[in-house]
Each structure stands twice: as C-alpha cells, then as structure tokens.
Enzyme design. Structure first.
Site, PDB file in Angstrom:
ATOM      1  N   CYS A 157      40.234  48.085  -2.179  1.00 20.14           N
ATOM      2  CA  CYS A 157      39.280  47.036  -1.809  1.00 20.14           C
ATOM      3  C   CYS A 157      38.415  47.511  -0.646  1.00 20.14           C
ATOM      4  O   CYS A 157      37.203  47.297  -0.628  1.00 20.14           O
ATOM      5  CB  CYS A 157      40.013  45.764  -1.425  1.00 20.14           C
ATOM      6  SG  CYS A 157      40.990  45.021  -2.751  1.00 20.14           S
ATOM      7  N   ASP A 209      -9.861  26.799  -9.238  1.00 18.93           N
ATOM      8  CA  ASP A 209      -9.248  26.060 -10.336  1.00 18.93           C
ATOM      9  C   ASP A 209      -9.494  24.577 -10.072  1.00 18.93           C
ATOM     10  O   ASP A 209      -9.617  24.171  -8.910  1.00 18.93           O
ATOM     11  CB  ASP A 209      -7.755  26.370 -10.383  1.00 18.93           C
ATOM     12  CG  ASP A 209      -7.027  25.509 -11.393  1.00 18.93           C
ATOM     13  OD1 ASP A 209      -7.445  25.507 -12.555  1.00 18.93           O
ATOM     14  OD2 ASP A 209      -6.054  24.844 -10.993  1.00 18.93           O
TER      15      ASP A 209
END
Length: 850
Positions: free
Chosen positions: A97, A517
């Site tokens: 680990c 836009d």
C-alpha cells in the site's frame, strides 16, 4: 497555482503544463535567461516567465521532466524554492500500500520527493513551490484507492503571500537602512568636500585626506560586502556563465569604482600621474540607491496582487458542518462534497451547494454585481463567498476546495496575470541582447575616453563606463508589461470580467465588430407573456386561466411563460380532463368541461375561425418582435395572446456605448428575418444574420471577418461554444455559474452586455498603459545611455555621475510600477452600485467581485 492540462483551441494537442516559482529574477534579462534555459529542456513545448509574479509557466509535450527543468533553472543562476506538506492516508494495510501511494504521488508533476509511513498513516511530500496544490496530491491518493485527509488547515493562500512579501520587504528594509547609514558619512566626506569649501577645509584640518580615504574604504567595503553582497552573489556567477543580468551590471560598476579607489588608496603608484582619485562614494551610493529602488519596487509589486488578495479574502475560514448528529465548526479544508452545512444570518457561505432546508435572502453581488439579495429556498443553488443576509438555512455542499466558483475565479485571474501578451515579444527580443550590448557600449566608452579623453583620462574613462553600466539596468523593461497585466486583470476581476486567456487582453483592444447572440445575451433568455386581447364576450382573466390550465401540461417555454403570468395574477387553474399537442399547430384540452384550443393563426384557420379582426394587432406585434397566439374556447375565437423574449433592460445602453467606442454591432440569431430585423431596429444594431442554426454561427463569423476585420463574439457559453472558440475573442456572458466555460477567452460574471463594454474599455486602458511603460523604459535607456557615455561633454562639458545614474535607474522602475498601478483607479463606462469587500453597498459605480 495548479498543474493543469491547459485549455486548447480546436486542433491543438493537449499539453502538460506546470507553473512554478523562480527566485532570483530582478530584470528583463533574467526573464530572457530563464526562458532560454528552460526552452532547451527536452520535451518543453513552450515557456512563459513573468517577472512581476516570479513564475515560470512551462508546457511539456509529454510527461514533464522536472529534474531537467530544475537543473536548467539552477544552471542559469536561479532557484526553485520548495515546500512540503503532510497528508494523512486512510486505508493502508501493508508495505505494498505504501508503495502504491508513493508511486501515485511521485507521478504528480512538481513532486520532488515523497515518503509514506505505514505506522503513522501519513505521507510527507516535498514539491516545487507553486507547482502543486493540495487537491492534486489528494486526487492522486484517491486515484490509488486510498482516502486522504489533511492533518491541519495550514496557512491560507493570502497569508502565505503576505508573509512572503513581508519577509522580502523586511530584508530589503534592513539592508537599505544599513547601507544608508554606512553610505552617509562616505557621501559627506567625499561629495561634501567637493561641493562645500568649509567641509573640505574641516576634513583636511582634522583627519586629513589619507585618513578620509581609509575611512571611506572601510565604510564602502561594509556596504558592498554587506547589504550589497546580493548583487555579487548573483551577478558574478551570471558573468561566468556568459549570461549577464542586471546584477552583473551593478556588480561590475560598483566593483570597478571600488577597485579603482582601492588602488588609489593603497597603491597609487600603479596609476598614471594625475589619475589618483577615489570613487568610494559612487560605489556606496549606487548600492544604496538600487536597494531603495528594490524596496520601492517590492512595495509596489505587492500592491499589484491586491485583486487576488481580495478575492481570496472572500473565502470563509470555517464552516458549520453537521457531523454525527451535531453541528460543529470545522476548517474550510475539511468540508467535503455531500456535507450538510448550516449558515446563520450575516455569515459568508463557505462552499457551493444546494439548499435543503430553511430559506433566506443571499447577497450574490460579488458574483453577479446585482445589489439586491436573492431569495433562496429548498432546491436553490448557492455559491461560496456570498453572504447570507436574513434567515438561517442548511445546504448540501456540492463543490468544495478548488472546484468552487470562487476558486475557479481566483484560478482564472492567476492564470491571466501570469500570461504573456504578444506585445511582450518585442521586449523579449530586445532584452535578449540588451545587457551584452550595454557591456559592449561601456567597454567602448572606456576605451574612447582613455584614448581621446582629457587628463586624467583614466578617471574620466572609469566614471563614464560605470555610469553606462548603471544607467542601463533593464529593470523597467522587464516590469513594463507584466505589472500592467497584473493590475489590469485584477481590476477586471473586481468589475466581474475574467480574462481566461491573457492574450485576449490585447486582442480585445483591436476588435472592430462585436457579434452578439440574441437569446440570453441581448434578451432575458426566457419568454414572457406581453399581450392579451380578449374577443368580445370574454374576460381577460377567464381566457388566461383556461389557457394556463391547458399549457400546464406542456413543457414548451411559451407554455411556461403563460403559466407564470397566470400564477403571477393569482388565478385559479381548473382541472384538465384531457390534453393533446397538435404538432406544428398548438395544443387542445378540456378544462372543467370547456374545450380550449391554443395555437398559431394557421391552427385557427384549420379550425375554421377567422382571425382578421386582430390583423392590426398582429402587424404591430410582428414589428415589435412578439409572437402572436390565438385562443378558441368552446368553438368560438376567444382572444389573442403574445409572448416575447424581452430585451434586457441594460442592453440598449450597452449597444449605444459600443457604438460610442467606434465599434460595429452585429446580431447572429436563429430567429426568422422579420423578428430579427425588428429586434435590430429597436436596438440600433448595424448588421443582422438571421435564421442561423447553432452549427452555422462559425460560418457567420467568417462572413463578418470580410475585409480583415477582427470580430469578438458574445454568447451564453453553452450552445455558442464553437463560435466562442472561433472568434478572435470569445466572451461568455453568464451569472457566475458558467465560469468554467472552456471555449471563451473572457467570462463576464454579470448577466448583461455592460460587461462587454467594460472589458473592451479596460483592454484599451491596459494596452495604453503598457505602451506608456514600454515607451518610458526604451526611451529612457535610449536617451540616457549616450549621456552617460559622455556624448554631451564636447559641447557643454556635461557628464552624468554614476550616482545620478543609479538614482535615475531606480526611479525608472518605480515610475513604471506607479504608472501600472494607475489602472487600479480605472472606472468603467457603464455599471451600477456595487458592494464593498464586506458585501455591503459601496460607493463604486460598477459591479465588483471584491
């Protein structure tokens, strides 16, 4: 700053990027040396070094080679400072680990060394300062299958920044005071004797010239090899590497003056007759004045990052989190996604989330610029850094740490502040050869005066060569651009304008057309009921209630608008017994036994109803860009409704301001030509491109570019992504929750077009400021180097003292920094009352983030 894979334009491969702190840089030539050294590292795709932030942003075409990168920086004479952190790791059970965690951490770019202890369940990580964030390390641990937790909160970003600046200022202040105290007697003894006859007589009558020189030698040596030692430690090694910098110029100049004076003091026989003079005061005063300049620079440079400090200051330090059935205060770093966080009146929200219980009004002005608190209830989204005004509520944390809106804002500002504009390329080219050229000029000056100068020629040669070396230090050149960028982008953030890409700061100045836009940019983005005209025999409230009841079964935006209007009037909606959508025509339903049909005029014609009575109204509505709908109840024409997406109240003002700035305004929309032209006429828009599908906006931009015009596109940042990426500058307009838009160059936190006007205005002001700085820096050197070399002497006997040269050099850098700081006072053309850093209404006339 984080290790990121930087956002790329379409067609550009992803590059692994790393940003790290570089210590020891003092001038533009330092930047050039570091960039040159780093660019030679295998795998480096690009490098940008910022003198003001003391950071190097490096892009690798593959896995970063940190060892080679740091080695190259150190070989160039600079250093990468290191930090370390300790992180708890849960879930480890054996040595393998430990190996997994260590391997995962070692792969994080910027990590130099990692050590994981199974017994204590802790990982100790050493990394390059500025290159790694705690989130990067914790993410690597999680990816390895373990759970990280922070041992302690540690110093927050602004505290660390403040501490670093205070240490730097403290060191410079002490060095300056010592240098000034030691230099003052030297200056009085030498210059006082030259300028004031009685001082000369007093010195000669007391200690005499010999002891005066010995005292000057002692004091000047203490100045040079005490406070001034920093110049030799960095400048002389740079000379040995054939990469001289500003420190090299100072070291050479002061050592030349000091060395000549030492020879005159202790071995006068080595010097030609008539040349035995001392210049101790020049060496000592040069060091003192340059230290004064450095001190003033450090104070001014600290102020350039005020915007980041204020942004970071908006973050809460703790959060009240429910854990194990009770609520307790925990450090902000311990809040996790999914935690339930409680907020009391007057508190700042610690992280982003969604309200789960309670209600209140939240001041979101730091995000939107709107001074009116926003009502929040169950299901409402809340943003970290905003202020709860009235009630108490609890919310579920959805984004924490570096994922919050505020953290993204800070990251954007940092990235923009660390960027390099195209205008900087000229500076880089000049400074690459500037210092060697100055050294060559100094050498030529020395030889010319030595050969052709009047007696004592050697003294004249020395003084003028030293003056050339000192006057030409390119500090001002190196600070001219980055300081303006830092202050400009910081000021922009305070106004709600976030430059995601620093180069947009320059490009935006040159745009000629602003393409907009329509839906959500010019307009509110959601339809509203604007008109209701009942037919004879019907009441308006009766028609609206029946239509709303039917439309409640529809998910169309127009249906939502009608439903909102009915609820706003408090109308009772009947029971809908049946509902059917008729594609392309409208809807039909039965409400409390009455048949209700709603749709366009062609639907009424299909049903056999004559709508000619409303012809005049239909014509008027079309001219006003409103969409008419008709209603039939129980087989009779009952009236006409109109819906429209209303133009934002601030849009006309913004478009007028854009015109005042000499810009053309274009609108790109999917609306039909009649509606689009009606909107354009009402707003004064110059060019209209209607009936454009989302994938056609890129082609529309190409058309606007005809004639070589630069085009900025403004959209909502979602369905306009291709156009935002294609435009010369893409500006995403939103309310703050879209700050992670990857396609835009600039993000406008407010919801209206005034942010576009302010962004362009600030861009122009910043580039103008940079040009002023560069003119001063270049003109100053171009004008004074010949003067320092003695070009005026044949005409009027004027020479530039090395002491005056040192003072002028220091003042040039301070001038550039002071000029850049003027951008902090920039006031936008448009705006409204804004909150101060505590969230209260302030006196400013612009939306602020801080």
């Amino acid at each position: 700053m984080e290790n990121v894979v930087g956002p790329q334009r379409a067609g550009t491969p992803d590059l692994a990027r790393i940003s790290l702190t570089v210590d020891g840089m003092t001038c533009a030539s330092c930047v050039s040396h570091v960039e040159k050294a780093v660019s030679k590292v295998p795998g480096v795709s690009s490098v940008s070094v910022n003198l003001a932030t003391e950071r190097a942003d490096v892009a690798f075409a593959g896995q970063p080679n940190l060892a080679a990168l740091f080695h190259a920086i150190e070989d160039a004479g600079y250093s990468v400072p290191e930090d370390s952190v300790e992180i708890g790791v849960e879930g480890m059970s054996c040595a393998s680990c430990v190996a997994h965690v260590e391997k995962a951490l070692s792969k994080v770019p910027g990590v130099l060394e990692t050590s994981v202890n199974l017994a204590t369940e802790r990982a100790q990580i050493r990394f390059a300062r500025g290159a790694v964030s705690a989130a990067d390390l914790e993410g690597a641990i999680r990816d390895a299958g373990y759970e990280p937790h922070r041992i302690e909160a540690g110093p927050v970003a602004e505290d660390r920044e403040r501490d670093t600046r205070e240490r730097e200022l403290g060191t410079l202040r002490r060095s300056l005071l010592w240098a000034a105290a030691l230099t003052a007697p030297v200056f009085v003894l030498e210059m006082g004797s030259h300028l004031i006859p009685w001082v000369h007589d007093r010195v000669m009558g007391t200690i005499g010239m010999r002891k005066s020189w010995l005292l000057q030698f002692a004091l000047t040596s203490l100045v040079l090899f005490g406070p001034g030692l920093r110049f030799f430690r960095r400048g002389l090694p740079a000379l040995r590497r054939l990469a001289p910098d500003m420190n090299s110029l100072v070291a050479m100049g002061t050592l030349a003056a000091w060395g000549y004076s030492v020879a005159a003091t202790f071995a006068p026989g080595l010097l030609p007759a008539g040349t035995v003079n001392v210049y101790y005061e020049a060496a000592a005063v040069i060091v003192t004045l340059i230290l004064l300049g450095r001190f003033l620079e450090a104070k001014a440079r600290g102020r350039t990052s005020e915007a980041i400090k204020r942004l970071v200051g908006l973050q809460a330090r703790t959060a009240r989190v429910r854990r194990d059935g009770t609520a307790r205060d925990v450090p902000l770093t311990e809040v996790r996604a999914g935690d339930i966080v409680e907020v009391r009146p007057g508190e700042r929200l610690p992280v982003d989330g969604e309200v789960v219980e309670g209600s209140s009004y939240v001041d979101e002005s730091m995000i939107t610029g709107e001074p009116v608190p926003v009502a929040k209830g169950a299901g409402s989204a809340v943003v970290g850094g905003t202020i709860n005004r009235t009630g108490a509520f609890a919310f579920r944390a959805t984004r924490v740490g570096g994922d919050t809106v505020l953290a993204q804002i800070i990251r954007m500002v940092e990235q923009a502040q660390g960027s390099k504009l195209p205008i900087q390329a000229l500076v880089d080219k000049v400074t690459a050869w500037f210092v060697p050229a100055v050294m060559a000029v100094a050498a030529i000056t020395f030889l010319i005066w030595l050969i052709f100068g009047p007696d004592p020629a050697l003294s004249f040669a020395l003084v003028n060569a030293v003056a050339v070396l000192i006057i030409a230090c390119p500090c001002a050149m190196g600070l001219a651009t980055p300081t303006s960028i830092m202050v400009g982008t910081g000021r922009a953030a305070e106004m709600g304008v976030l430059f995601r890409r620093g180069e947009a700061l320059q490009t935006l100045r040159d745009v000629e057309v602003v393409a907009l836009d329509k839906t959500g940019t010019l307009t509110e983005g959601r339809p509203e009921l604007t008109d209701l005209a009942p037919a004879p025999g019907f009441a308006a409230s009766e028609v609206l209630a029946l239509v709303a009841a039917v439309e409640a079964r529809s998910e169309h935006p127009i249906a939502e608008a009608i439903l909102r209007a009915a609820r706003g009037q408090g109308l009772r909606l009947g029971n809908v017994e049946s509902f059917e959508a008729v594609p392309g025509y409208g809807v039909v339903g039965r409400v409390d036994g009455r048949r209700v049909e709603v749709g366009a005029d062609r639907y009424m014609t299909r049903l056999g109803h004559e709508v000619g009575a409303f012809a005049a109204e239909v014509a008027r509505l079309g001219a006003e860009a409103r969409t008419p709908l008709f209603v039939a109840i129980d087989g009779r024409l009952a009236g006409m409704l109109a819906v429209a997406d209303p133009v934002k109240a601030t849009t006309p003002e913004a478009i007028r301001a854009l015109h005042d700035m000499g810009l053309r305004v274009a609108m790109i929309t999917g609306d039909n030509r009649a509606t689009a032209e009606a909107v354009a006429r009402s707003l004064g828009i110059d060019e209209v491109i209607p009936e454009v599908l989302p994938d056609g906006k890129v082609r529309a931009l190409a058309g606007l570019r005809d004639g070589g015009r630069r085009v900025a596109f403004v959209g909502d940042g979602i369905n306009d992504a291709p156009a935002l990426a294609e435009a010369d500058v893409g500006l995403a307009i939103g309310t703050g929750t879209d700050v992670a838009i990857e396609s835009a160059d600039v993000v406008l936190m407010g919801g209206d077009l005034r942010g576009v006007v302010n962004a362009i205005g600030l861009s122009r002001a910043t580039i103008r400021n940079i040009r002023q700085n560069l003119f001063w820096a270049f003109a100053y050197n171009a004008a004074l180097i010949p003067v320092a070399a003695g070009i005026l002497y044949p005409a009027n006997g004027v020479l530039l003292s090395p002491v005056l040269a040192a003072g002028a050099m220091a003042l040039s850098s301070v001038f550039v920094l002071t000029n850049a700081l003027r951008l902090r006072a920039f006031r936008p053309r448009l705006g409204h009352g804004a909150p101060d850093s505590d969230g209260h209404a302030g006196a400013a006339v612009h939306p602020q983030v801080a």
